[in-house]
Design an enzyme around this catalytic site. Structure first.
Site, PDB file in Angstrom:
ATOM      1  N   LYS A   1       8.305  46.920 -39.715  1.00  0.00           N
ATOM      2  CA  LYS A   1       9.995  47.205 -40.147  1.00  0.00           C
ATOM      3  C   LYS A   1       9.710  48.241 -40.531  1.00  0.00           C
ATOM      4  O   LYS A   1       9.474  47.607 -41.690  1.00  0.00           O
ATOM      5  CB  LYS A   1      10.396  45.931 -40.308  1.00  0.00           C
ATOM      6  CG  LYS A   1      11.898  45.550 -40.382  1.00  0.00           C
ATOM      7  CD  LYS A   1      13.115  45.447 -39.318  1.00  0.00           C
ATOM      8  CE  LYS A   1      13.130  44.425 -38.980  1.00  0.00           C
ATOM      9  NZ  LYS A   1      13.524  45.056 -38.148  1.00  0.00           N
TER      10      LYS A   1
ATOM     11  N   THR B   1       9.659  42.394 -35.828  1.00  0.00           N
ATOM     12  CA  THR B   1       9.862  42.754 -36.721  1.00  0.00           C
ATOM     13  C   THR B   1      10.743  42.141 -37.541  1.00  0.00           C
ATOM     14  O   THR B   1      10.582  42.833 -39.134  1.00  0.00           O
ATOM     15  CB  THR B   1      10.423  44.832 -36.498  1.00  0.00           C
ATOM     16  OG1 THR B   1      11.569  44.591 -35.773  1.00  0.00           O
ATOM     17  CG2 THR B   1       9.410  45.275 -35.908  1.00  0.00           C
TER      18      THR B   1
ATOM     19  N   ARG C   1       5.678  85.819 -62.227  1.00  0.00           N
ATOM     20  CA  ARG C   1       6.641  84.923 -61.080  1.00  0.00           C
ATOM     21  C   ARG C   1       7.936  83.822 -61.952  1.00  0.00           C
ATOM     22  O   ARG C   1       5.859  82.976 -62.394  1.00  0.00           O
ATOM     23  CB  ARG C   1       5.944  85.024 -59.963  1.00  0.00           C
ATOM     24  CG  ARG C   1       4.925  84.565 -59.575  1.00  0.00           C
ATOM     25  CD  ARG C   1       4.615  84.212 -58.523  1.00  0.00           C
ATOM     26  NE  ARG C   1       3.405  83.818 -58.164  1.00  0.00           N
ATOM     27  CZ  ARG C   1       3.075  82.632 -56.620  1.00  0.00           C
ATOM     28  NH1 ARG C   1       3.447  83.481 -55.488  1.00  0.00           N
ATOM     29  NH2 ARG C   1       1.910  82.189 -56.916  1.00  0.00           N
TER      30      ARG C   1
ATOM     31  N   GLN D   1      -2.600  77.621 -55.131  1.00  0.00           N
ATOM     32  CA  GLN D   1      -4.214  76.226 -54.788  1.00  0.00           C
ATOM     33  C   GLN D   1      -4.719  76.304 -56.332  1.00  0.00           C
ATOM     34  O   GLN D   1      -5.147  75.099 -56.288  1.00  0.00           O
ATOM     35  CB  GLN D   1      -4.773  77.220 -54.323  1.00  0.00           C
ATOM     36  CG  GLN D   1      -4.166  77.024 -52.940  1.00  0.00           C
ATOM     37  CD  GLN D   1      -3.136  78.828 -52.521  1.00  0.00           C
ATOM     38  OE1 GLN D   1      -2.827  78.578 -53.607  1.00  0.00           O
ATOM     39  NE2 GLN D   1      -3.606  79.523 -50.948  1.00  0.00           N
TER      40      GLN D   1
ATOM     41  N   HIS E   1      10.051  79.296 -53.408  1.00  0.00           N
ATOM     42  CA  HIS E   1      10.149  80.558 -54.087  1.00  0.00           C
ATOM     43  C   HIS E   1      11.562  80.806 -54.536  1.00  0.00           C
ATOM     44  O   HIS E   1      12.743  80.564 -53.943  1.00  0.00           O
ATOM     45  CB  HIS E   1      10.308  81.776 -52.714  1.00  0.00           C
ATOM     46  CG  HIS E   1       8.840  81.447 -51.573  1.00  0.00           C
ATOM     47  ND1 HIS E   1       8.153  81.530 -52.381  1.00  0.00           N
ATOM     48  CD2 HIS E   1       8.535  81.281 -50.477  1.00  0.00           C
ATOM     49  CE1 HIS E   1       6.954  81.447 -51.116  1.00  0.00           C
ATOM     50  NE2 HIS E   1       6.869  81.071 -50.192  1.00  0.00           N
TER      51      HIS E   1
END
Lengths: 299, 299, 299, 299
Positions: free
Chosen positions: C12, C57, C183, C226, C254
């Protein structure tokens, strides 16, 4: 200064009903989402919490289910009228009902000619047809009172890969857009249309109106999305005498031509980036000049 | 204890490309959503921020658009393989590429026989067919290296209004569910199937696999959703020799029979409440016992 | 060729429980979404529809509610373990349980010092704290069997408005991106971390791990997303000995500097367009090299 | 019958702007979603596709970005007024502008006292505060013309775990709901409030109005959600003379007491099932009886 209660309404939203109708082993299904909203003599509810005038939203939900059994769920406009009138007619404190229904459509799974099983006599398998949603919005002051029926659809996503231009617009100090005589025109149509009366061949009327919208979108050589919108509304009104006003909201779902020149490739409107946001949004209405006024029909 | 970098990958997700192909005034469109994920010799990127091994995700996006132009977008499996091989073959630091594509389908707006305009020669109007989404997931270690192709679909919503039972299950102290020999069975199928190889008549294979899923759903008298799932996978494998494994996830979209007895109404499986949450979720796989192992195909 | 059943599970999903605990007039609430998935000796269910091994369930849902009453809902990891062990321990056909919980957090509405009412003694008003969702994923083969506990969060949206560079990457024929030494770096963190054992001060461990993620994000001068991801995982492992592995998925949301030069305006990283799609997607893991292997912990 | 064009408007919706303001190394961010809608002398656009009166939506988007640079983005009401007036004042064909802004709030990531880096002088790290969204809706006929400012919020999710009753309502043949003197009351508040004028200390006004809504929700012993809604609006009007009308939409997010008696457990309002659909929906307005009429302020 005195603080007063203004317009108000309440109801049960989004009751999800699936109604199965059986003709021997052949089943049909109607899959709808019903939202009820009531108003009337409700001041004490707000001012003091006295619930004497209140038909609970739980009861509204029960009524939707019970009516689905008693009267079946046929055309959604009819079912909405039935519910709306019931609430006003049966409760002195309820002066007005608004019922909105969405309908999701299903196709049969075509197993008729399948040799595995003798299924010809049993038709109970369906696949959701994920196209546009059919809608209706009904207002009623009760049987014999003022009423309005608006039908419609939403999320009818359409695209012309050519046949659309955009130029001749205002240029100011913030303009960077280039004029074009060939672009993609894509939108997700939300359209609603008001009927002159409260009885009609609702199913046929819906199918025809939908076809008008689609055909006018496809056949209009477009100089602006506004022009296309107007032609779509006009086509519905020309074709369907039972409809007196059409309102549409059409996002301009921008498809930008990708600049492939850095890669030594030209791109004569072949590769597009489909953007999410921002988008243009065009809203407009088209009506018969003899259409009865009914501003509350759309609320 | 020493802290080390584990498995990792990166890429540009959800590049939305619409590719128009023109045959005179007759246009075709492919509407896809491409997600690329690359891995390989990327440790320094994580450890020191040295990007020398990185092909930027922006470049991946550009490549998707450029390839859409250069090679067109045909069957999505083919386009995914083309992209995946390109990234690995062209970049020494990229050892592996994963490309996932979703395809949204469109129908022509049927204006052929419309007398308003001579449109027979122009076919550039489309309406989104909002049914299931076609998917593929491709892995490649580069041309000649290990590769896998998984095709699939998602959001194929199906319903049997009868022909489903559920009984004979475990009862414990927390059991309240009544056994039934007649219920609605509804689900939104997500299915993926792995191909034995990397070339096929992808379009035909997809259409046939989809038909197998639909027909097996419709034709299985179901004692459990698990049984239906198994039959659906089995039908695909029996019918399509090019497919060696099928994985499915199927929510049991509960439709509860509404108790109308308080209103003096019986309800022999005619009026249902379609619930949102919670839902059952059945996940399972069916495979050929001679299918080559490929656990990474599904990641 | 023989068609066989592969891995499968069922359960469930998304049981939405709100548990109120009362200490006089002072209430606390836990708001969770519980998904159970069981596997074991279930072949006949798929092959013949025999449900003898099936704990429905619906019963799983009932158990979640009953356990919320009997044992309260404390730390979600503990509640998940309790449920998982129960299902395996009590049912011979169930060999393995997977329990996933999401927790939504609420703050008290600060009415303590309000003079209108003497509310100091009553604390039962809450406002949803719409920040990240806390998660856990527990696997158990039953009391005394193999078990794993993964904690985590999702939708922790963070942004550095400077302190992020991106340069030194591969340039190929499809490169158009300009290098930058300044940035915006923005992402929505999904992180999961695996515990060495199955008992811990879960609440404190969660709060500390979350703080590590936030601080490492803020304090890392980033040369690549990263690198930031790696530092975030590293910080958690350095700080929390009870955690042996961290997995993260971080979309690069972005934010593009808008070119305002056509309007005679410079834009030194002040006005950004926040894009929806496509986005970069960085996925990676950081672990202790002495962490016990447990691939199934993440499934 | 003659087909005519009715009310219409167009504009750029959902321009997502993030504005960074720098005070040395200390940054502030404003994260907004701006939707512009213009109307005026636009009949020929619809009727013939003549775009001479059209300021393209692309230019509207550019203007939003350029204004974010030139004038910064301060209080959203102010920024909306600036934009709205600009469009009407600068374009003879534009007679009316509607600007709607959503603002998403961010908190600083508290790294001040972190010893790892000397970050005290640099404040550029933020975590999204996922609580309610602040909104505004501004209409302007241009500088000196008719104008209105509506502020608001949406998705303010609140819950009282006691202090709510519901009884004394109408019983009819479809009633099954039991009366209760203790239930959970939970809702997601959408509120909008109209200002008397077009200048204010917008930030302070917003914070105070929000506090009034929260406190009135918490402090009202509720006999109906309508009563709570009314008290919330009343509190805002009593507290803020600059506000003359409040409109609210509040779904009754049902939390059902789970029946645990089959398991030998009582449940004195401790374990609840949080349902998705259907839900009650209460809509209402509260106003000063001397408030200037302004129906178009809300469109």
């Amino acid at each position: 200064m005195a603080i007063v209660l203004g317009p108000n309404r309440y109801g049960k939203a989004e009751t999800r009903v699936v109604r199965v109708t059986k003709d021997g082993g052949t089943h049909r299904i109607k899959d709808v989402n019903v939202s009820v909203s009531l108003s009337g003599d409700m001041d004490v509810v707000h001012l003091t919490g006295d619930n004497a005038p209140v038909l609970p939203t739980d009861t509204q939900k029960n009524t939707v289910f019970a009516f689905a059994k008693k009267y079946n769920v046929g055309e959604i406009e009819e079912f909405a009228l039935l519910l709306a009138r019931h609430f006003v007619d049966s409760q002195p404190t309820v002066h007005h009902a608004r019922v909105e229904i969405e309908e999701y459509s299903w196709d049969r799974i075509p197993v008729e000619d399948n040799p595995h099983l003798g299924l010809r006599d049993e038709q109970h398998s369906f696949v959701r047809n994920g196209s546009e949603t059919r809608t209706c919005l009904v207002h009623s002051d009760g049987t014999g009172g003022e009423e309005s029926v608006v039908s419609g659809l939403k999320d009818l996503v359409v695209l012309n890969s050519t046949g659309s231009e955009f130029h001749g617009y205002i240029k100011d100090e913030y303009t960077t857009l280039e004029e074009t005589d060939d672009r993609i025109l894509a939108t997700a149509v939300t359209a609603q249309w008001r009927h002159r009366g409260t009885s009609s061949d609702w199913g046929r009327s819906y199918r025809r109106a939908r076809t008008c919208l689609l055909e006018a979108f496809a056949e209009t050589h477009s100089l602006s999305l506004q022009q296309t919108l107007y032609q779509m509304g006009r086509r519905v009104l020309n074709d369907r005498r039972e409809i007196c006003e059409v309102r549409m909201a059409m996002p301009n779902k921008h498809h930008f031509v990708v600049d492939l020149s850095p890669f030594g490739l030209d791109n004569p409107n072949e590769v597009f980036f489909a953007a999410d946001r921002p988008y243009g949004l065009i809203e407009g209405s088209v009506l018969d000049d003899d259409a009865p006024r009914s501003p509350s029909a759309w609320k």
